[in-house]
Design a protein around this motif. Structure first.
Motif, mmCIF file in Angstrom:
data_model
loop_
_atom_site.group_PDB
_atom_site.id
_atom_site.type_symbol
_atom_site.label_atom_id
_atom_site.label_comp_id
_atom_site.label_asym_id
_atom_site.label_seq_id
_atom_site.Cartn_x
_atom_site.Cartn_y
_atom_site.Cartn_z
ATOM 1 N N TRP A 455 0.866 -1.179 0.000
ATOM 2 C CA TRP A 455 0.000 0.000 0.000
ATOM 3 C C TRP A 455 0.905 1.232 0.000
ATOM 4 C CZ3 TRP A 455 -4.807 0.010 3.774
ATOM 5 C CH2 TRP A 455 -5.678 -1.027 3.425
ATOM 6 N N LYS A 456 0.257 2.379 0.019
ATOM 7 C CA LYS A 456 0.922 3.689 0.105
ATOM 8 C C LYS A 456 2.032 3.793 -0.961
ATOM 9 C CE LYS A 456 1.182 3.228 4.742
ATOM 10 N NZ LYS A 456 1.513 3.559 6.122
ATOM 11 N N ARG A 457 3.196 4.320 -0.585
ATOM 12 C CA ARG A 457 4.212 4.554 -1.631
ATOM 13 C C ARG A 457 5.062 3.314 -1.929
ATOM 14 N NH1 ARG A 457 5.309 9.238 -3.606
ATOM 15 N NH2 ARG A 457 7.570 9.144 -3.397
ATOM 16 N N SER A 458 4.519 2.137 -1.571
ATOM 17 C CA SER A 458 5.172 0.888 -1.974
ATOM 18 C C SER A 458 4.609 0.367 -3.278
ATOM 19 C CB SER A 458 5.012 -0.172 -0.870
ATOM 20 O OG SER A 458 5.753 0.211 0.267
ATOM 21 N N ILE A 459 3.575 1.023 -3.813
ATOM 22 C CA ILE A 459 3.050 0.583 -5.113
ATOM 23 C C ILE A 459 2.359 1.749 -5.816
ATOM 24 C CG2 ILE A 459 0.750 -0.162 -4.328
ATOM 25 C CD1 ILE A 459 1.118 -2.647 -6.176
ATOM 26 N N PHE A 460 2.437 1.755 -7.120
ATOM 27 C CA PHE A 460 1.702 2.723 -7.944
ATOM 28 C C PHE A 460 0.906 1.900 -8.948
ATOM 29 C CE2 PHE A 460 5.495 4.579 -6.266
ATOM 30 C CZ PHE A 460 5.055 5.793 -5.749
ATOM 31 N N GLY A 461 -0.395 2.111 -8.983
ATOM 32 C CA GLY A 461 -1.259 1.337 -9.881
ATOM 33 C C GLY A 461 -2.186 0.446 -9.066
ATOM 34 N N PRO A 462 -3.347 0.134 -9.625
ATOM 35 C CA PRO A 462 -4.374 -0.568 -8.848
ATOM 36 C C PRO A 462 -4.202 -2.078 -8.734
ATOM 37 C CG PRO A 462 -5.211 -0.015 -11.020
ATOM 38 C CD PRO A 462 -3.825 0.540 -10.946
ATOM 39 N N LEU A 463 -3.415 -2.702 -9.605
ATOM 40 C CA LEU A 463 -3.370 -4.168 -9.592
ATOM 41 C C LEU A 463 -2.008 -4.691 -9.137
ATOM 42 C CD1 LEU A 463 -5.326 -4.951 -12.901
ATOM 43 C CD2 LEU A 463 -6.091 -5.363 -10.563
ATOM 44 N N ASN A 464 -2.064 -5.665 -8.226
ATOM 45 C CA ASN A 464 -0.847 -6.297 -7.717
ATOM 46 C C ASN A 464 -0.309 -7.318 -8.725
ATOM 47 O OD1 ASN A 464 -1.223 -4.810 -5.430
ATOM 48 N ND2 ASN A 464 -1.936 -6.509 -4.170
ATOM 49 N N VAL A 465 0.807 -7.954 -8.347
ATOM 50 C CA VAL A 465 1.376 -8.973 -9.243
ATOM 51 C C VAL A 465 0.904 -10.375 -8.848
ATOM 52 C CG1 VAL A 465 3.414 -7.668 -9.963
ATOM 53 C CG2 VAL A 465 3.539 -9.093 -7.911
ATOM 54 N N HIS A 466 0.945 -11.266 -9.755
ATOM 55 C CA HIS A 466 0.493 -12.674 -9.758
ATOM 56 C C HIS A 466 -0.869 -12.873 -9.087
ATOM 57 C CE1 HIS A 466 2.166 -13.604 -5.709
ATOM 58 N NE2 HIS A 466 3.372 -13.256 -6.087
ATOM 59 N N GLY A 467 -1.293 -14.135 -8.944
ATOM 60 C CA GLY A 467 -2.655 -14.392 -8.462
ATOM 61 C C GLY A 467 -3.684 -13.817 -9.446
ATOM 62 N N ASN A 468 -4.901 -13.632 -8.965
ATOM 63 C CA ASN A 468 -5.962 -13.147 -9.855
ATOM 64 C C ASN A 468 -5.674 -11.748 -10.391
ATOM 65 O OD1 ASN A 468 -7.400 -15.468 -9.699
ATOM 66 N ND2 ASN A 468 -8.651 -14.799 -7.968
ATOM 67 N N ASP A 469 -5.038 -10.897 -9.573
ATOM 68 C CA ASP A 469 -4.695 -9.554 -10.063
ATOM 69 C C ASP A 469 -3.766 -9.646 -11.275
ATOM 70 O OD1 ASP A 469 -6.176 -8.072 -8.320
ATOM 71 O OD2 ASP A 469 -4.479 -6.929 -7.514
ATOM 72 N N GLY A 470 -2.843 -10.605 -11.238
ATOM 73 C CA GLY A 470 -1.910 -10.774 -12.353
ATOM 74 C C GLY A 470 -2.659 -11.125 -13.628
ATOM 75 N N VAL A 471 -3.640 -12.019 -13.516
ATOM 76 C CA VAL A 471 -4.431 -12.399 -14.700
ATOM 77 C C VAL A 471 -5.191 -11.172 -15.209
ATOM 78 C CG1 VAL A 471 -6.254 -13.920 -15.562
ATOM 79 C CG2 VAL A 471 -4.650 -14.761 -13.828
ATOM 80 N N ARG A 472 -5.761 -10.401 -14.279
ATOM 81 C CA ARG A 472 -6.507 -9.201 -14.699
ATOM 82 C C ARG A 472 -5.577 -8.180 -15.344
ATOM 83 N NH1 ARG A 472 -10.235 -10.310 -10.361
ATOM 84 N NH2 ARG A 472 -8.748 -9.638 -8.813
ATOM 85 N N PHE A 473 -4.367 -8.038 -14.774
ATOM 86 C CA PHE A 473 -3.450 -7.029 -15.314
ATOM 87 C C PHE A 473 -3.104 -7.324 -16.772
ATOM 88 C CE2 PHE A 473 0.725 -5.215 -16.258
ATOM 89 C CZ PHE A 473 0.480 -3.883 -15.944
ATOM 90 N N TYR A 474 -2.896 -8.596 -17.086
ATOM 91 C CA TYR A 474 -2.425 -8.943 -18.434
ATOM 92 C C TYR A 474 -3.564 -9.253 -19.408
ATOM 93 C CZ TYR A 474 2.310 -9.006 -16.570
ATOM 94 O OH TYR A 474 3.507 -8.644 -16.003
#
Ligand code: NAD
Length: 503
Positions: A455-474
């Motif tokens: 969270w916060k300034r450890s990430i920019f953008g709404p979707l995380n990596v791998h798991g279901n977010d990874g599928v949604r991102f790509y």
């Protein structure tokens, strides 16, 4: 000296660039390879190769794509020892930690092998009279991965297995500090049967990154690295119309409650603070000790543990060390500057890792485990990510103060609590502002089938990596609503001029 190549269109290609960077073995402090910082034309060649391969690959059945990934997984397992040694040689981390990194990357490959199921989309029959709706999860096109030095295998594997599985093509720009792994991964993908052009590697630095972020053929950018660069990558890629996920730095806190199981907590804290010489984005670098009594006990036990740690080369004959060197001479100097600033600002330095000497490795970039007590939130060593083997203890009077500190920190990657009190633990899970939370778990890195991100300034953008977010991102969703006219004869006067409701 060996020059690490690019991998474009299925070919290993020597760069013609006159800009190069040395790749060091940090345990001996010597350059062992060179990597070219690719020219603009070479970077564009990699993008073009991925662009040309996209159409056919995107139409290949997900099952065929998964079968290639299954073979890639087997090849990773067969080559695990060789790859781990290469990671350790260029990064410095100990061999078993490099094996652990490969395993976490391999788990994403395993998850991506399930793509025929994951990419199925949705279907609803009879959303209106004789009308059906279904969605397609279609690939985006050329996707780019820009990765940091600290996980030369795992972080690229957070990205490309799902990007490829979903039907995208890929250009990887690895860290110039330990770039060899990227080429080994490319060769194994080719051996697994991946057609040429689908996975490309272009070596380079900011100049290469800037081309990748602005080229109109690139559709999506995944970045992992430090926060200032993550923010820049996110802003630039977004301004050029690309989908972007940019994961940044961290300062992971743990709260040590007075009722914690101290043996478990101390073991966990030592491993999470000093493993990989603290060069992990999920390293635990701050302990908030609740009450002086528990803080005193913690300090005493930590000092004992640290005294027994062995620091040295990542690859040894016989007994393995606990911790290797840091990545470079510059990074070592930066960590030592932080230690100096902690002393200058009045923190109590209990164990000083500066000047650490390893026999036979006198020129290696070693910093010993370092421990500070009586650190306060205004100090630089509390506020900033050090990314080295430096653990700071902040003494707090109660849980509320501890939680407030975690939540007010700039970063929100991971946070942990050590306690036997289920009520406090549950409340912590609810209230803490952090993307990954550990309850008596020091490094709560989610498994491949969950998603990783802070969270916060450890990430920019709404979707995380791998798991279901990874599928949604790509993938990009397309919803098709259809009616077949045979059963419904539309007359001219059936035209409707109001918003369709399917009623
Ligand atoms: P870095 O930001 O220096 O480099 C990351 C990548 O960006 C590299 O490929 C590099 O070549 C490129 N790069 C560097 N400067 C650039 C610039 N000015 N413009 C464009 N591209 C640039 O990071 P690093 O030192 O390799 O890695 C350590 C950092 O990564 C730490 O801050 C760590 O917390 C973070 N990290 C975060 C996660 C996470 O999941 N949040 C995971 C691993 C590492």
């Amino acid at each position: 000296m060996e020059q690490i190549k690019n991998f474009i269109g299925g070919q290993l290609i020597d760069s013609k660039s006159n800009r190069t960077s040395s790749v060091f073995n940090p345990a001996i402090g010597q350059a062992i390879r060179q990597v070219a910082l690719s020219t603009a034309d070479e970077t564009k060649h990699a993008i073009e190769s991925a662009h040309l391969a996209f159409n056919e690959w995107s139409k290949t059945s997900p099952l065929k794509r998964a079968r290639i990934l299954f073979r890639f997984k087997s090849l990773l397992e067969e080559n695990r020892d060789r790859l781990a040694r290469l990671i350790s040689e260029e990064h410095g981390k100990i061999y078993s930690d490099a094996i652990g990194e490969l395993t976490r990357g391999l788990e994403v490959v395993e998850f991506a092998c399930g793509i025929p199921h994951l990419q199925k989309g949705e279907h609803s029959a009879n959303v209106g009279s004789g009308v059906d709706s279904h969605s397609l999860m279609q690939p985006l096109g050329v996707c780019v991965g820009i990765t940091p030095f600290n996980f030369p295998a795992m972080v690229p594997m957070w990205m490309f297995p799902l990007a490829l599985a979903t039907g995208n093509t890929f250009v990887l720009k690895p860290s110039e500090k330990d770039p060899s792994l990227s080429i080994e991964l490319a060769k194994l993908l080719q051996q697994a049967g991946l057609p040429d052009g689908i996975f490309n590697v272009v070596q380079g630095d900011k100049e290469t990154v800037d081309i990748l972020l602005t080229d109109p053929r690139v559709q999506a950018v995944s970045f992992v690295g430090s926060t200032p660069v993550a923010e820049y990558v996110y802003a630039t890629a977004s301004a050029h119309g690309k989908r972007c996920q940019a994961l940044g730095g961290a300062k992971n806190h743990s709260i040590l409650m007075p009722d914690a199981d101290m043996d478990m907590a101390v073991n966990a804290i030592v491993g999470a603070a000093f493993g990989a010489a603290g060069e992990r984005c999920m390293a635990l670098s701050v302990v908030l000790a609740v009450g002086d009594e528990i803080a005193d006990q913690l300090v005493e036990r930590l000092q004992q543990h640290i005294g027994q740690m062995s620091v040295g080369s990542g690859i040894t004959e016989g007994k393995e060390n606990d911790m290797g060197p840091v990545i470079s001479e510059q990074h070592k100097a930066k960590i030592c500057d932080y230690i100096r600033s902690g002393v200058d600002q009045g923190a109590r330095l209990l164990v000083d890792g500066r000047g650490y000497q390893v026999a036979g490795h006198e020129r290696g970039y070693f910093v010993g485990p370092t421990l500070f007590d009586y650190v306060t939130p205004d100090m630089k060593i509390y506020k900033e990510e050090i990314f080295g083997p430096v653990l700071v203890i902040v003494r707090v009077p109660d849980y509320g103060t501890a939680l407030q500190l975690v939540n007010h920190h700039e970063y929100g990657n991971g946070a942990a609590i050590f306690t036997r009190d289920g009520e406090v633990a549950r409340q912590f899970g609810e209230d803490v502002q952090s993307g990954m939370v550990g309850i008596n778990i020091p490094i709560p890195v989610p498994m491949a089938f969950h998603s990783f991100g802070g969270w916060k300034r450890s990430i920019f953008g709404p979707l995380n990596v791998h798991g279901n977010d990874g599928v949604r991102f790509y993938t990009r969703m397309k919803t098709i609503t259809s009616r077949w006219p045979a059963s419904v004869r539309l007359e001219h006067h059936d035209s409707h001029f109001v918003m369709p409701t399917m009623e």
